[in-house]
Design an enzyme around this catalytic site. Structure first.
Site, PDB file in Angstrom:
ATOM      1  N   ASP A   1     -13.674 -31.789 -46.676  1.00  0.00           N
ATOM      2  CA  ASP A   1     -12.676 -31.897 -45.616  1.00  0.00           C
ATOM      3  C   ASP A   1     -13.313 -32.176 -44.253  1.00  0.00           C
ATOM      4  OD1 ASP A   1     -13.791 -29.393 -45.837  1.00  0.00           O
ATOM      5  OD2 ASP A   1     -11.945 -28.298 -45.363  1.00  0.00           O
TER       6      ASP A   1
ATOM      7  N   ASP B   1      -3.302 -25.167 -54.737  1.00  0.00           N
ATOM      8  CA  ASP B   1      -2.524 -24.206 -55.525  1.00  0.00           C
ATOM      9  C   ASP B   1      -2.208 -22.918 -54.774  1.00  0.00           C
ATOM     10  OD1 ASP B   1      -5.013 -23.078 -55.459  1.00  0.00           O
ATOM     11  OD2 ASP B   1      -5.310 -22.994 -57.622  1.00  0.00           O
ATOM     12  N   ASP B   2      -2.587 -22.812 -53.505  1.00  0.00           N
ATOM     13  CA  ASP B   2      -2.245 -21.621 -52.730  1.00  0.00           C
ATOM     14  C   ASP B   2      -1.293 -21.960 -51.584  1.00  0.00           C
ATOM     15  OD1 ASP B   2      -3.966 -23.062 -51.161  1.00  0.00           O
ATOM     16  OD2 ASP B   2      -5.333 -21.406 -50.705  1.00  0.00           O
TER      17      ASP B   2
ATOM     18  N   HIS C   1     -14.580 -31.497 -57.984  1.00  0.00           N
ATOM     19  CA  HIS C   1     -13.260 -31.581 -58.633  1.00  0.00           C
ATOM     20  C   HIS C   1     -12.361 -32.588 -57.915  1.00  0.00           C
ATOM     21  CE1 HIS C   1      -9.871 -30.320 -61.043  1.00  0.00           C
ATOM     22  NE2 HIS C   1      -9.158 -30.264 -59.933  1.00  0.00           N
TER      23      HIS C   1
ATOM     24  N   SER D   1     -13.326 -19.681 -48.811  1.00  0.00           N
ATOM     25  CA  SER D   1     -13.537 -19.495 -47.373  1.00  0.00           C
ATOM     26  C   SER D   1     -13.524 -18.027 -46.964  1.00  0.00           C
ATOM     27  CB  SER D   1     -12.440 -20.226 -46.584  1.00  0.00           C
ATOM     28  OG  SER D   1     -11.169 -19.674 -46.869  1.00  0.00           O
TER      29      SER D   1
END
Length: 401
Positions: free
Chosen positions: A245, A166-167, A144, A276
């Site tokens: 990442d 979004d968190d 994505h 995670s």
């Protein structure tokens, strides 16, 4: 124009009708003489008195009727004006609504088109190695990210993008922070990103009186970050299928470049539930301090973050600090004021010391979280502390991961 003429004619007709009514009522009692009555003086006086009374009664009646007719006429005129005004407003509202509806429809269509265009087209399942089936989410996230950044930079042709998961909660000066640091990112080729996150930004480890303090870091923080189209053009052709990442933290991608990060985080994560599985959340992430004070970064001189300026001052500050042990720092037995330095020369010593101090103790490609030139800066009981390698530091060792 025709409406105004109609109102005028109506008003004149009402007035004429009132006048005619007045004369009809006034003349009728005065001209009435019954044949049966004799014209004697006494009778004449009685008739005169009677006529006078009749005239007064008729005049009173006429006055009341005139007032009533005048009020009716005035009300009729006001009603006509109101009707005309309502019609005018209705016509204007219809015209405005027609234009507004067209504009709104156009915007709605554009938004729908944007939503349709921006939707990730590939929602299919993804193939992962058998040993990593439980980490399938990381593969989907990498796919994505690759699609979204390609679309942002190569379809929309933006020169810079800010990525916000979004968190995340954001600070009041979140966008001001990125606007202020943007010119530095563009100016200094030794920088490749700006992040809103401090991995060691827990309450007690940051200076809450220095919300304007910024650093360079060799560790990619993420969690609200900005990059340029030129950097993405470099990363896109080799974008990984998973764990993006950690991939960007590798030496091949980082290429000795740094990011800018704040003393106090401009984001805070509430993402305990996710791919995670809440890793680090309960012990660390939920204690990150979110900045609450607005800092006008666009009005500040941030040129101290340019590498040639920053390195000289940073190295001087770190290696001129008093060397102490963790036990001395913890006991509060240090007499002198100012910053102090705790040395480390192996990854085990670093991890053990970082854990005692409440820092995140892990490495990624040999780089400790928030580290710059191997140095990790934080606050301990109100004192600036540098957990630092020797002054003759030779670079990061990927084997420390």
């Amino acid at each position: 124009m025709r409406k105004n003429q109609f109102i005028g004619v109506t008003f004149v007709c009402v007035c004429l009708w009132v006048v005619v009514t007045y004369y009809l009522f006034l003349d009728r009692p005065l001209n009435h003489k019954p044949d049966q009555v004799r014209d004697t003086p006494q009778l004449h006086d009685n008739i005169s008195l009677q006529k006078q009374n009749q005239i007064e009664e008729h005049l009173n009646l006429l006055e009341s009727k005139l007032k009533e007719q005048f009020l009716d006429g005035e009300k009729l005129l006001q009603d006509l004006k109101s009707i005309v005004k309502e019609q005018q407003l209705s016509v204007k509202a219809s015209e405005d609504r027609g234009v507004g509806e067209e504009e709104q429809l156009g915007r709605q269509q554009e938004e729908e088109e944007d939503e349709q265009i921006n939707q990730q087209p590939d929602q299919s399942d993804i193939t992962v190695p058998p040993k990593e089936k439980k980490f399938k989410g990381y593969f989907k996230i990498a796919r994505h990210y690759g699609w979204a950044l390609n679309y942002t930079f190569f379809k929309f042709n933006f020169e810079t993008a800010i990525i916000v998961e979004d968190d995340l909660d954001i600070a009041p000066d979140f966008f001001e922070y990125f606007l202020g640091t943007y010119p530095i990112l563009k100016r200094d080729p030794t920088l490749w990103c700006v992040s809103a996150w401090n991995d060691n930004g827990k309450v007690g480890l940051v200076d809450e009186n220095a919300p304007d303090l910024l650093y360079r870091t060799d560790f990619f923080p993420g969690l609200g970050w900005m990059l340029t189209k030129s950097i993405w053009a470099e990363l896109a052709p080799k974008w990984p299928s998973s764990y993006w990442d950690d991939w960007v933290r590798q030496p091949e991608q980082r290429r000795n470049r740094a990011c800018i990060r704040p003393e106090i985080s401009r984001t805070r994560t509430f993402g305990k539930i996710g791919v995670s599985n809440g890793h680090f959340y309960e012990k660390h992430l939920k204690y990150i301090k979110l900045n609450e004070k607005f800092v006008p970064f666009t009005q500040k001189n941030l040129s101290y973050l340019l590498k040639d300026n920053y390195d000289v001052q940073f190295v001087k500050q770190v290696y001129e600090s008093l060397v102490v042990s963790y036990q001395e720092l913890k006991s509060g037995s240090i007499v002198s004021q100012g910053s102090v330095r705790i040395p480390y020369h192996t990854n085990d010593i670093y991890k053990r010391t970082a854990k005692m101090l409440g820092l995140m103790d892990d490495f990624r490609s040999g780089v400790p979280r928030t580290g710059y030139r191997g140095v990790v800066s934080f606050l301990y009981k109100g004192r600036r502390v540098y957990l630092a390698p020797n002054a003759n530091w030779k670079g990061y060792d990927p084997g420390w991961s």
